[in-house]
Design a protein around this motif. Sequence first.
Motif, PDB file in Angstrom:
ATOM      1  N   LEU A   1       0.831  -1.205   0.000  1.00  0.00           N
ATOM      2  CA  LEU A   1       0.000   0.000   0.000  1.00  0.00           C
ATOM      3  C   LEU A   1       0.864   1.253   0.000  1.00  0.00           C
ATOM      4  O   LEU A   1       0.588   2.221  -0.725  1.00  0.00           O
ATOM      5  N   ASP A   2       1.927   1.251   0.803  1.00  0.00           N
ATOM      6  CA  ASP A   2       2.839   2.403   0.825  1.00  0.00           C
ATOM      7  C   ASP A   2       3.484   2.610  -0.546  1.00  0.00           C
ATOM      8  O   ASP A   2       3.610   3.755  -1.019  1.00  0.00           O
ATOM      9  N   LEU A   3       3.910   1.520  -1.185  1.00  0.00           N
ATOM     10  CA  LEU A   3       4.533   1.641  -2.499  1.00  0.00           C
ATOM     11  C   LEU A   3       3.548   2.200  -3.524  1.00  0.00           C
ATOM     12  O   LEU A   3       3.904   3.041  -4.354  1.00  0.00           O
ATOM     13  N   SER A   4       2.311   1.733  -3.477  1.00  0.00           N
ATOM     14  CA  SER A   4       1.321   2.228  -4.437  1.00  0.00           C
ATOM     15  C   SER A   4       1.060   3.708  -4.221  1.00  0.00           C
ATOM     16  O   SER A   4       0.905   4.472  -5.190  1.00  0.00           O
ATOM     17  N   GLN A   5       1.025   4.157  -2.968  1.00  0.00           N
ATOM     18  CA  GLN A   5       0.822   5.575  -2.696  1.00  0.00           C
ATOM     19  C   GLN A   5       2.025   6.405  -3.137  1.00  0.00           C
ATOM     20  O   GLN A   5       1.871   7.514  -3.662  1.00  0.00           O
ATOM     21  N   LEU A   6       3.226   5.871  -2.937  1.00  0.00           N
ATOM     22  CA  LEU A   6       4.428   6.581  -3.379  1.00  0.00           C
ATOM     23  C   LEU A   6       4.457   6.710  -4.900  1.00  0.00           C
ATOM     24  O   LEU A   6       4.768   7.774  -5.443  1.00  0.00           O
ATOM     25  N   ASP A   7       4.136   5.624  -5.593  1.00  0.00           N
ATOM     26  CA  ASP A   7       4.158   5.656  -7.055  1.00  0.00           C
ATOM     27  C   ASP A   7       3.088   6.583  -7.619  1.00  0.00           C
ATOM     28  O   ASP A   7       3.293   7.223  -8.657  1.00  0.00           O
ATOM     29  N   ALA A   8       1.935   6.641  -6.949  1.00  0.00           N
ATOM     30  CA  ALA A   8       0.837   7.479  -7.434  1.00  0.00           C
ATOM     31  C   ALA A   8       0.958   8.923  -6.971  1.00  0.00           C
ATOM     32  O   ALA A   8       0.165   9.772  -7.397  1.00  0.00           O
ATOM     33  N   GLY A   9       1.949   9.221  -6.113  1.00  0.00           N
ATOM     34  CA  GLY A   9       2.084  10.573  -5.596  1.00  0.00           C
ATOM     35  C   GLY A   9       0.953  10.946  -4.660  1.00  0.00           C
ATOM     36  O   GLY A   9       0.622  12.128  -4.511  1.00  0.00           O
ATOM     37  N   ALA A  10       0.332   9.945  -4.021  1.00  0.00           N
ATOM     38  CA  ALA A  10      -0.838  10.193  -3.177  1.00  0.00           C
ATOM     39  C   ALA A  10      -0.493  10.277  -1.700  1.00  0.00           C
ATOM     40  O   ALA A  10      -1.382  10.506  -0.883  1.00  0.00           O
ATOM     41  N   MET A  11       0.760  10.066  -1.331  1.00  0.00           N
ATOM     42  CA  MET A  11       1.130  10.107   0.079  1.00  0.00           C
ATOM     43  C   MET A  11       1.346  11.557   0.506  1.00  0.00           C
ATOM     44  O   MET A  11       2.111  12.297  -0.110  1.00  0.00           O
ATOM     45  N   VAL A  12       0.644  11.957   1.544  1.00  0.00           N
ATOM     46  CA  VAL A  12       0.710  13.331   2.038  1.00  0.00           C
ATOM     47  C   VAL A  12       1.665  13.393   3.216  1.00  0.00           C
ATOM     48  O   VAL A  12       1.611  12.550   4.122  1.00  0.00           O
ATOM     49  N   MET A  13       2.553  14.372   3.189  1.00  0.00           N
ATOM     50  CA  MET A  13       3.504  14.554   4.281  1.00  0.00           C
ATOM     51  C   MET A  13       3.333  15.931   4.890  1.00  0.00           C
ATOM     52  O   MET A  13       2.944  16.874   4.208  1.00  0.00           O
ATOM     53  N   SER A  14       3.633  16.013   6.170  1.00  0.00           N
ATOM     54  CA  SER A  14       3.552  17.278   6.887  1.00  0.00           C
ATOM     55  C   SER A  14       4.955  17.658   7.333  1.00  0.00           C
ATOM     56  O   SER A  14       5.556  16.972   8.169  1.00  0.00           O
ATOM     57  N   ALA A  15       5.499  18.715   6.745  1.00  0.00           N
ATOM     58  CA  ALA A  15       6.864  19.134   7.066  1.00  0.00           C
ATOM     59  C   ALA A  15       6.869  19.937   8.354  1.00  0.00           C
ATOM     60  O   ALA A  15       6.084  20.860   8.536  1.00  0.00           O
ATOM     61  N   GLY A  16       7.742  19.568   9.270  1.00  0.00           N
ATOM     62  CA  GLY A  16       7.853  20.276  10.533  1.00  0.00           C
ATOM     63  C   GLY A  16       9.170  19.959  11.212  1.00  0.00           C
ATOM     64  O   GLY A  16       9.979  19.165  10.728  1.00  0.00           O
ATOM     65  N   SER A  17       9.398  20.575  12.348  1.00  0.00           N
ATOM     66  CA  SER A  17      10.629  20.350  13.098  1.00  0.00           C
ATOM     67  C   SER A  17      10.507  19.044  13.881  1.00  0.00           C
ATOM     68  O   SER A  17       9.587  18.870  14.686  1.00  0.00           O
ATOM     69  N   VAL A  18      11.442  18.116  13.657  1.00  0.00           N
ATOM     70  CA  VAL A  18      11.405  16.798  14.274  1.00  0.00           C
ATOM     71  C   VAL A  18      12.721  16.572  15.017  1.00  0.00           C
ATOM     72  O   VAL A  18      13.803  16.773  14.451  1.00  0.00           O
ATOM     73  N   ASP A  19      12.629  16.155  16.264  1.00  0.00           N
ATOM     74  CA  ASP A  19      13.823  15.841  17.057  1.00  0.00           C
ATOM     75  C   ASP A  19      14.185  14.379  16.810  1.00  0.00           C
ATOM     76  O   ASP A  19      13.487  13.471  17.271  1.00  0.00           O
ATOM     77  N   LEU A  20      15.275  14.142  16.069  1.00  0.00           N
ATOM     78  CA  LEU A  20      15.689  12.776  15.770  1.00  0.00           C
ATOM     79  C   LEU A  20      16.115  12.027  17.026  1.00  0.00           C
ATOM     80  O   LEU A  20      15.927  10.805  17.126  1.00  0.00           O
ATOM     81  N   GLY A  21      16.663  12.728  17.998  1.00  0.00           N
ATOM     82  CA  GLY A  21      17.047  12.077  19.248  1.00  0.00           C
ATOM     83  C   GLY A  21      15.834  11.539  19.989  1.00  0.00           C
ATOM     84  O   GLY A  21      15.867  10.436  20.552  1.00  0.00           O
ATOM     85  N   ASP A  22      14.733  12.311  19.989  1.00  0.00           N
ATOM     86  CA  ASP A  22      13.512  11.863  20.634  1.00  0.00           C
ATOM     87  C   ASP A  22      12.954  10.616  19.954  1.00  0.00           C
ATOM     88  O   ASP A  22      12.542   9.649  20.604  1.00  0.00           O
TER      89      ASP A  22
END
Length: 358
Positions: free
Chosen positions: A181-202
């Motif tokens: 399902l993730d691959l199909s969404q990636l190929d179709a450009g249907a995956m929505v992302m929310s850009a924000g500040s993320v603490d990688l350590g957390d």
Amino acid sequence: MLRRLRPSRFGGRIALTAVGICLGTVAIVYIYVVAIGGAASGLGQVKTQIVVGGLIAAGIALAIGWYYATVAASNVRRLQQAARKVADGNFETTIPVASVGQLAPVARTFNEMQRRLAELDIARKQFIANASHELRTPIFSLGGFVELLEEEDPSPAEREEFVRTMRQQIERLTKLATDLLDLSQLDAGAMVMSAGSVDLGDLAREAAREFGPRAEAHGSRLQLRTAERPVLALADRERVRQIIRILLDNALTHTPEGTEIAVTANSSNRRRAELIVSDQGPGIPQRVQGRIFERFYTGDSSGGSGLGLAIATELAQRMDGRITISSSRRFTAFTLELPQARPTAAPAPARPLVKAPQ
């Protein structure tokens, strides 16, 4: 040798008629020259010569135009025939560029399109074959255990083992369905992302707590190495968490029991935030490293669908990041690099996913 040019007996007067023809990028001009005498009695003859010359030039122009039009029509028909073959699924026939004249740029573009379509068709067939195999294996396994439970009377210990194995196969099917399902969404450009500040350590600490019991059952020691200050990246929190899970699952699946595994979060000098999942396993051969991010590719017989790293690297690319591998004998490290975020950066609104360039 020099020769003197004497004026004609008509006093050097001439009459000119010209016909211009444009054939693509080639311009042809026919010029008919007639000497004109001084006597009025020759005027009719001159007019006749001009008309005849014009008709001859027009006839030649029509003949050349008809020839080039015939050649162009033939080239267009050749392109149409090749397009029909591509529409029917035949991607093997190419158009010789030298045989289509002024349509050579179109032929080059068509051949390039045909080559890419052939690659996509091969990838599609491989994808279907691999997905079918990955689905068939756990389904057959579940069917076999169901038959055993129906036809035999296993002991409580055997029944418990059957149920445990069936649960593992169900988890495998669930993970495979999620990956597809993730691959199909990636190929179709249907995956929505929310850009924000993320603490990688957390996120690294969360992943260490989540995978701690599994690492303990694997006999492995899971170390956490984070900086005192937050390691901030501009990315989608849930997708980064998904990538970390994939990398840790990959490390625990493809290393022997007792292998030491570490999760490290830090900031590089290139304004990039990094999260590294490393292990002290046997290492990955160089020939495998070149293909390890391909879909359905597995470098060993440890199991798995071969989709995790492919999904992880595509997710990273869509967040303007990347995943790299560094491996030698007794050491392997997967590094997730993401754009560094400022401490005061506010999360950006969700935006539709756009496919990254290859």
